[in-house]
Enzyme design. Sequence first.
Site, PDB file in Angstrom:
ATOM      1  CB  THR A 202      -0.944  -0.007   1.214  1.00  0.00           C
ATOM      2  OG1 THR A 202      -1.925  -1.041   1.032  1.00  0.00           O
ATOM      3  CG2 THR A 202      -1.658   1.327   1.385  1.00  0.00           C
TER       4      THR A 202
ATOM      5  N   GLY B  55      -6.255  -5.318  -3.480  1.00  0.00           N
ATOM      6  CA  GLY B  55      -6.796  -4.562  -2.346  1.00  0.00           C
ATOM      7  C   GLY B  55      -5.771  -3.622  -1.738  1.00  0.00           C
ATOM      8  CG  ASP B  56      -2.167  -5.259  -0.354  1.00  0.00           C
ATOM      9  OD1 ASP B  56      -3.035  -5.368   0.527  1.00  0.00           O
ATOM     10  OD2 ASP B  56      -1.330  -6.143  -0.611  1.00  0.00           O
ATOM     11  CB  ALA B  57      -3.169  -1.657  -5.757  1.00  0.00           C
TER      12      ALA B  57
ATOM     13  N   GLY C  64      -3.615   2.057  -1.446  1.00  0.00           N
ATOM     14  CA  GLY C  64      -2.553   2.980  -1.800  1.00  0.00           C
ATOM     15  C   GLY C  64      -3.090   4.175  -2.575  1.00  0.00           C
TER      16      GLY C  64
END
Length: 348
Positions: free
Chosen positions: A73, A302-304, A307
């Site tokens: 992220t 999901g991390d992106a 971010g």
Amino acid sequence: MSADSNIREGVLLGLGNPLLDITIETDEAFLEKYDLEKDNAIPAKEKHKEMFDEIMHRKYHPQYLPGGATQNTIRVAQWLLKQPKATTFFGCVGEDKYAEILRKTAEEVGVNVHYQVNSDMPTGVCGAVITGGDNRSLVSALGAARFFTHKFLQDTENWKLVETADYYYIGGYVFPVSQESIKMIAEHACENNKTLIMNLSATFLCRYFSKSEINILEYIDVLVGNESEAEMLASQLDFATSDVTEIAFQLMNLPKKNTKRDRMVIITHGHKPLTVARNGEIEKYEIEKVPLGEIKDGNGCGDAFMGGFLAQLVQGAEVIECIRCGNYAASEVLQHWGCTFPEKPDFE
């Protein structure tokens, strides 16, 4: 479009478990063999030692990619913010080649990386098992990441970086590692009217968010999780509902220590619209869909999204713009292996 072009160095700080992702594509028989579930994340157990040996076999063409949810992220946020060292990342690694890969990939995009180093333990790894194109099962062997300590934060240079930041992003994965570190940052954010964003991260971690002796929920300004995690947390908090919209509403209204900021709750539903509870209301936001044929890997999506969301949040953007940027970042990462992205973003 940026809400503010004057992005300050060190404005966003992330605390998490830096892991090297070992990504393979396989079938459901592999999941059954190692008792894995689609779209789930678990800590590695004794039986998974054999799994890690297997996924490194050349027949799977494993890809070694930078990982760890929070580090992913922060890397994506930094990529979008462009300003060198706008973000800072804390975590613990070993003294080995995996740690150097993680440091290099984060620093290349501009993250100010501050690792605690444990020379007695290997850098952590995460087996990312992809099935059906965008279904992912994650198995994490934390290694050195398990040994991050609050004493690292007490170092004068490191604590200065905490004081410099205005936004803090911490995943639930840190709870089994260092609750003291989470509490130190949470209390600093609360006392200085700064913004604490936390991600539930996995269903098995929700118990930490519901523990009365930790009371972390009262410090959180932005709480993020998926549908399953929200339902688990609601069950542990004895909410008399399994309706995700109602769960979001009740989580939003739980007591907060810093009453100068209302809590925002974001619940994801895969490809379905996001549920956002804020300002006493429930809102729904569409997710940008990527054609199935263009999807390479759902790991890190999901991390992106987070971010992209944070990259706009730290610039004072409206929620709709934060979500638009999150959608953009997620769609880019979906078209690459692991949490990787083009050299330069074209978000406008």
